[in-house]
Design a protein around this motif. Structure first.
Motif, PDB file in Angstrom:
ATOM      1  N   GLY A 152      -0.507  96.783 -43.451  1.00 14.95           N
ATOM      2  CA  GLY A 152      -0.679  95.749 -42.428  1.00 14.95           C
ATOM      3  C   GLY A 152      -2.140  95.387 -42.260  1.00 14.95           C
ATOM      4  N   THR A 153      -2.361  94.226 -41.666  1.00 11.06           N
ATOM      5  CA  THR A 153      -3.729  93.738 -41.489  1.00 11.06           C
ATOM      6  C   THR A 153      -4.361  94.208 -40.193  1.00 11.06           C
ATOM      7  OG1 THR A 153      -2.881  91.705 -40.478  1.00 11.06           O
ATOM      8  CG2 THR A 153      -3.253  91.669 -42.860  1.00 11.06           C
ATOM      9  N   GLN A 154      -3.536  94.573 -39.201  1.00  9.68           N
ATOM     10  CA  GLN A 154      -4.087  94.982 -37.912  1.00  9.68           C
ATOM     11  C   GLN A 154      -3.447  96.295 -37.464  1.00  9.68           C
ATOM     12  OE1 GLN A 154      -4.777  91.898 -34.988  1.00  9.68           O
ATOM     13  NE2 GLN A 154      -4.559  90.285 -36.514  1.00  9.68           N
ATOM     14  N   LEU A 155      -4.035  96.873 -36.434  1.00 11.15           N
ATOM     15  CA  LEU A 155      -3.666  98.213 -35.994  1.00 11.15           C
ATOM     16  C   LEU A 155      -2.266  98.255 -35.384  1.00 11.15           C
ATOM     17  CD1 LEU A 155      -4.610 101.165 -35.458  1.00 11.15           C
ATOM     18  CD2 LEU A 155      -5.308 100.375 -33.198  1.00 11.15           C
ATOM     19  N   LYS A 156      -1.456  99.186 -35.891  1.00 13.56           N
ATOM     20  CA  LYS A 156      -0.144  99.477 -35.316  1.00 13.56           C
ATOM     21  C   LYS A 156       0.008 100.988 -35.260  1.00 13.56           C
ATOM     22  CE  LYS A 156       1.902  95.377 -37.508  1.00 13.56           C
ATOM     23  NZ  LYS A 156       0.731  95.060 -38.368  1.00 13.56           N
ATOM     24  N   LEU A 157       0.723 101.473 -34.251  1.00 12.17           N
ATOM     25  CA  LEU A 157       0.919 102.906 -34.068  1.00 12.17           C
ATOM     26  C   LEU A 157       2.400 103.242 -34.151  1.00 12.17           C
ATOM     27  CD1 LEU A 157      -1.440 103.411 -30.968  1.00 12.17           C
ATOM     28  CD2 LEU A 157      -2.018 103.760 -33.377  1.00 12.17           C
ATOM     29  N   ILE A 158       2.691 104.420 -34.672  1.00 15.69           N
ATOM     30  CA  ILE A 158       4.052 104.956 -34.645  1.00 15.69           C
ATOM     31  C   ILE A 158       4.062 106.076 -33.607  1.00 15.69           C
ATOM     32  CG2 ILE A 158       5.865 106.141 -35.920  1.00 15.69           C
ATOM     33  CD1 ILE A 158       4.812 104.841 -38.449  1.00 15.69           C
TER      34      ILE A 158
ATOM     35  N   CYS B 163      -7.756  99.543 -40.618  1.00 13.69           N
ATOM     36  CA  CYS B 163      -6.892  98.469 -41.093  1.00 13.69           C
ATOM     37  C   CYS B 163      -7.762  97.385 -41.714  1.00 13.69           C
ATOM     38  CB  CYS B 163      -6.035  97.911 -39.958  1.00 13.69           C
ATOM     39  SG  CYS B 163      -6.984  97.173 -38.605  1.00 13.69           S
ATOM     40  N   SER B 164      -7.128  96.292 -42.195  1.00 13.79           N
ATOM     41  CA  SER B 164      -7.859  95.223 -42.878  1.00 13.79           C
ATOM     42  C   SER B 164      -8.699  94.384 -41.935  1.00 13.79           C
ATOM     43  CB  SER B 164      -6.859  94.313 -43.620  1.00 13.79           C
ATOM     44  OG  SER B 164      -6.075  95.050 -44.520  1.00 13.79           O
ATOM     45  N   TYR B 165      -8.140  94.050 -40.766  1.00 15.53           N
ATOM     46  CA  TYR B 165      -8.832  93.188 -39.806  1.00 15.53           C
ATOM     47  C   TYR B 165      -9.071  93.948 -38.504  1.00 15.53           C
ATOM     48  CZ  TYR B 165      -7.412  89.103 -42.644  1.00 15.53           C
ATOM     49  OH  TYR B 165      -7.221  88.190 -43.650  1.00 15.53           O
ATOM     50  N   TYR B 166     -10.238  93.741 -37.924  1.00 15.82           N
ATOM     51  CA  TYR B 166     -10.514  94.125 -36.540  1.00 15.82           C
ATOM     52  C   TYR B 166     -10.348  95.623 -36.265  1.00 15.82           C
ATOM     53  CZ  TYR B 166      -9.602  89.124 -36.468  1.00 15.82           C
ATOM     54  OH  TYR B 166      -9.589  87.795 -36.769  1.00 15.82           O
ATOM     55  N   CYS B 167     -10.558  96.457 -37.247  1.00 15.45           N
ATOM     56  CA  CYS B 167     -10.525  97.906 -37.019  1.00 15.45           C
ATOM     57  C   CYS B 167     -11.942  98.451 -37.172  1.00 15.45           C
ATOM     58  CB  CYS B 167      -9.557  98.598 -37.986  1.00 15.45           C
ATOM     59  SG  CYS B 167      -7.821  98.424 -37.507  1.00 15.45           S
ATOM     60  N   ASP B 168     -12.782  98.146 -36.215  1.00 17.74           N
ATOM     61  CA  ASP B 168     -14.163  98.616 -36.217  1.00 17.74           C
ATOM     62  C   ASP B 168     -14.627  98.748 -34.775  1.00 17.74           C
ATOM     63  OD1 ASP B 168     -15.217  95.971 -35.343  1.00 17.74           O
ATOM     64  OD2 ASP B 168     -14.602  95.353 -37.349  1.00 17.74           O
ATOM     65  N   THR B 169     -15.819  99.264 -34.605  1.00 20.31           N
ATOM     66  CA  THR B 169     -16.334  99.510 -33.257  1.00 20.31           C
ATOM     67  C   THR B 169     -16.444  98.221 -32.446  1.00 20.31           C
ATOM     68  OG1 THR B 169     -17.603 101.350 -34.180  1.00 20.31           O
ATOM     69  CG2 THR B 169     -18.206 100.608 -31.976  1.00 20.31           C
ATOM     70  N   GLY B 170     -16.757  97.113 -33.119  1.00 16.90           N
ATOM     71  CA  GLY B 170     -16.889  95.841 -32.407  1.00 16.90           C
ATOM     72  C   GLY B 170     -15.565  95.276 -31.936  1.00 16.90           C
TER      73      GLY B 170
ATOM     74  N   LYS C 249     -10.275 110.636 -35.407  1.00 18.19           N
ATOM     75  CA  LYS C 249     -11.658 110.438 -35.842  1.00 18.19           C
ATOM     76  C   LYS C 249     -12.231 109.087 -35.425  1.00 18.19           C
ATOM     77  CE  LYS C 249     -11.287 113.458 -39.899  1.00 18.19           C
ATOM     78  NZ  LYS C 249     -11.285 113.533 -41.376  1.00 18.19           N
ATOM     79  N   THR C 250     -11.375 108.148 -35.015  1.00 17.55           N
ATOM     80  CA  THR C 250     -11.863 106.817 -34.637  1.00 17.55           C
ATOM     81  C   THR C 250     -12.037 106.666 -33.120  1.00 17.55           C
ATOM     82  OG1 THR C 250      -9.648 105.795 -34.432  1.00 17.55           O
ATOM     83  CG2 THR C 250     -10.620 105.884 -36.622  1.00 17.55           C
ATOM     84  N   PHE C 251     -11.782 107.709 -32.345  1.00 20.52           N
ATOM     85  CA  PHE C 251     -11.981 107.648 -30.893  1.00 20.52           C
ATOM     86  C   PHE C 251     -13.462 107.820 -30.566  1.00 20.52           C
ATOM     87  CE2 PHE C 251      -7.470 108.149 -30.734  1.00 20.52           C
ATOM     88  CZ  PHE C 251      -7.066 107.754 -29.471  1.00 20.52           C
ATOM     89  N   PHE C 252     -13.908 107.151 -29.493  1.00 19.06           N
ATOM     90  CA  PHE C 252     -15.294 107.293 -29.037  1.00 19.06           C
ATOM     91  C   PHE C 252     -15.378 106.852 -27.570  1.00 19.06           C
ATOM     92  CE2 PHE C 252     -14.835 102.999 -30.614  1.00 19.06           C
ATOM     93  CZ  PHE C 252     -15.558 102.221 -29.721  1.00 19.06           C
ATOM     94  N   ILE C 253     -16.490 107.158 -26.944  1.00 15.45           N
ATOM     95  CA  ILE C 253     -16.763 106.737 -25.559  1.00 15.45           C
ATOM     96  C   ILE C 253     -17.660 105.511 -25.606  1.00 15.45           C
ATOM     97  CG2 ILE C 253     -17.714 107.393 -23.320  1.00 15.45           C
ATOM     98  CD1 ILE C 253     -15.221 108.931 -24.046  1.00 15.45           C
ATOM     99  N   SER C 254     -17.240 104.444 -24.976  1.00 15.73           N
ATOM    100  CA  SER C 254     -17.996 103.189 -24.994  1.00 15.73           C
ATOM    101  C   SER C 254     -19.176 103.260 -24.026  1.00 15.73           C
ATOM    102  CB  SER C 254     -17.082 102.030 -24.597  1.00 15.73           C
ATOM    103  OG  SER C 254     -16.790 102.072 -23.209  1.00 15.73           O
ATOM    104  N   PRO C 255     -20.134 102.311 -24.128  1.00 16.68           N
ATOM    105  CA  PRO C 255     -21.248 102.269 -23.168  1.00 16.68           C
ATOM    106  C   PRO C 255     -20.795 102.146 -21.716  1.00 16.68           C
ATOM    107  CG  PRO C 255     -21.743 100.894 -25.061  1.00 16.68           C
ATOM    108  CD  PRO C 255     -20.318 101.336 -25.215  1.00 16.68           C
ATOM    109  N   ALA C 256     -19.581 101.585 -21.511  1.00 17.36           N
ATOM    110  CA  ALA C 256     -19.046 101.475 -20.153  1.00 17.36           C
ATOM    111  C   ALA C 256     -18.342 102.755 -19.725  1.00 17.36           C
ATOM    112  CB  ALA C 256     -18.079 100.302 -20.062  1.00 17.36           C
ATOM    113  N   ASN C 257     -18.457 103.803 -20.558  1.00 21.51           N
ATOM    114  CA  ASN C 257     -17.872 105.115 -20.275  1.00 21.51           C
ATOM    115  C   ASN C 257     -16.347 105.092 -20.323  1.00 21.51           C
ATOM    116  OD1 ASN C 257     -18.511 107.840 -19.874  1.00 21.51           O
ATOM    117  ND2 ASN C 257     -18.028 107.709 -17.689  1.00 21.51           N
TER     118      ASN C 257
END
Length: 497
Positions: free
Chosen positions: A189-195, A288-295, A272-280
């Motif tokens: 798939g091109t975008q994030l999906k969860l099972i 995935c292919s699209y939109y799977c990055d920190t931004g 491994k892709t979890f993180f705390i944002s600047p807004a805490n």
């Protein structure tokens, strides 16, 4: 003598030239392949486009045509007309004229005749023995089945579930409330999906919320790079049911806790892709292919996250599915167009190819086109069917995440199967006409969605767009009836079958 003959030849040639010029003046101007292909839809588009919110859309189409012809300037530049031919209302000036009523003379005439046959034919049809379901073919017993297995048991060649299904409400309730026991990212798939696995070991396909409901498709995004919306999946299931198709898998909305439901239960790859944002806030982005990055991360607000939970279809070892390339698939390219966008006789070619040359398949494709048009979904490249039912079965309505992205724009090319073939089922036409003359589709969908845990699922502007698109679909059918000699050439009376 030779001089006289030459004068006669010259005079005859002059007459022929004059006659030819006169005949050429009477011929219609030739159109580009694109214009010829969309001529029926454009004519209906102009008739239907009286509302203020659609004048800009039509104006853009007309301006594009002028650009192709090498003309400069817009209608608005050459006077007090707004794009689309509507008069601009200056401050303090007269009010714009009200929208013209939708005229569906041919549709009304057919349905008036159809009503005489409908009730007795429907009663006779109900007395028929229903087709074998998946559970019956597999030899299952209905006792001791989970809600998901009950849902699978009811799958038939005609629909994913019966009109008065007992399993679907139970399945929806479980997906919305049972504790989550495991979570992993779906591959492909091109975008994030969860099972997500629930406490009773049932699985659900989850699309998490990325953006607020107010954010629509970005103007510079192509249909194939648009974001997927979790609420579109929820609304699509309810819309599919209201249309009487019942070909979309049950979907329900649910709130998830980022910490206890996702972070604590995620597998190693997703963790491994979890993180705390600047807004805490706790965020993740997966791979995935699209939109799977920190931004483009998915974050809690502050620790809660909405998601759509879709019921899984039977595993392949129980019921194999076949994937088909959609005959009206778009090019998925920034510059190229698909064949059907350039060939005005494309439907004739499709009708000669199996499985569209016989049976229900082509009518199912047209049903799917109407379904997609109502939602504004341009992302339809393949579809699936269950192998065990052969070719005489319904299309499974899957993956509607890019629907409901442009409330003010009606993408008429989604209806290409309808206006290029001029074919429709009588039952589909009757359902659409009931939405037109009776209780509106927007009201019915609003009521249906009010029972979802994430209500309001759709903003009001998307609900209003549904009623407008119902009318535009009916106008196309009406013109098909007017341009064909008999209604039977356009409408397939599936109730009498």
């Amino acid at each position: 003598m030779k001089l006289l003959m030459r004068l006669a030849v010259v005079a005859l040639g002059s007459c022929l030239i004059i006659i030819s010029i006169g005949l050429i003046d009477q011929l219609p101007l030739s159109r580009s392949p694109l214009e010829r292909t969309r001529l029926p839809a454009k004519r209906l588009l102009i008739k239907a486009n009286h509302s203020r919110e659609h004048s800009a859309q039509l104006g853009a189409d007309q301006q594009h045509e002028r650009d192709l012809r090498g003309e400069t300037g817009s209608e608005a530049d050459r006077g007090d007309l707004a794009p689309g031919g509507l008069r601009v209302t200056r401050p303090g000036g007269p009010s714009p004229s009200p929208p013209a009523p939708v005229k569906l003379t041919a549709v009304r005439a057919y349905l008036d005749m159809f009503q005489w046959q409908y009730k007795p034919a429907l009663a006779q049809r109900r007395r028929r023995r229903p087709p074998q379901t998946l559970g019956e073919r597999l030899g299952w017993s209905r006792s001791n089945l989970t809600s998901a297995q009950q849902f699978w048991w009811d799958i038939s060649p005609e629909a994913l579930y019966p009109k008065h299904s007992e399993a679907v409400p139970h399945l929806i309730k479980e997906m919305a409330s049972l504790p989550i026991s495991a979570i992993e990212q779906k591959t492909g798939g091109t975008q994030l999906k969860l099972i997500i696995t629930l406490q009773n070991e049932a699985e659900a396909l989850v699309k998490p919320m990325r953006f607020p409901r107010e954010q629509e498709t970005l103007p510079n995004h192509f249909y194939f790079s648009d974001y997927e919306r979790h609420n579109a999946e929820i609304a699509a299931f309810h819309l599919d049911r209201l249309l009487g198709f019942r070909r979309a898998s049950p979907v329900v909305g649910r709130m998830m806790n980022m910490t206890s439901d996702l972070y604590a239960l995620a597998d190693d790859k997703l963790l491994k892709t979890f993180f705390i944002s600047p807004a805490n806030n706790l965020c993740f982005h997966g791979k995935c292919s699209y939109y799977c990055d920190t931004g483009h991360a998915i974050c809690g607000s502050p620790d809660m996250l909405e998601g759509s939970f879709a019921a899984f279809l039977p595993r392949t070892e129980l019921a194999k599915r076949k994937t088909w390339r959609h005959p009206w698939r778009r090019s998925y390219h920034k510059r190229k167009k698909a064949i059907w966008e350039l060939d005005e006789n494309y439907c004739e070619m499709v009708q000669q190819m199996p499985p569209y040359d016989t049976g229900r398949r082509l009518y199912d494709v047209i049903d799917l086109a109407i379904f997609d048009f109502l939602m504004g979904n341009m992302d339809r490249h393949h579809y699936e069917t269950f192998r065990m039912f052969g070719n005489d079965t319904f299309l499974i309505h899957l993956d509607h995440g890019r629907a409901f992205g442009k409330s003010a724009h009606d993408e008429i090319t989604i209806l290409a199967p309808l206006y290029q073939c001029c074919l429709i089922r009588a039952s589909t036409l009757q359902t659409l006409f009931e939405f037109h003359k009776g209780r509106k589709l927007s009201d019915r969908l609003r009521d249906s969605l009010s029972r979802d845990p994430l209500t309001p699922v759709l903003l009001e502007k998307h609900l209003v767009a549904l009623d407008r698109r119902v009318d535009r679909t009916l106008q196309i059918v009406n013109e098909c009836l007017e341009t064909n000699e008999t209604p039977e050439a356009v409408i397939y009376n599936d109730v009498l079958v």
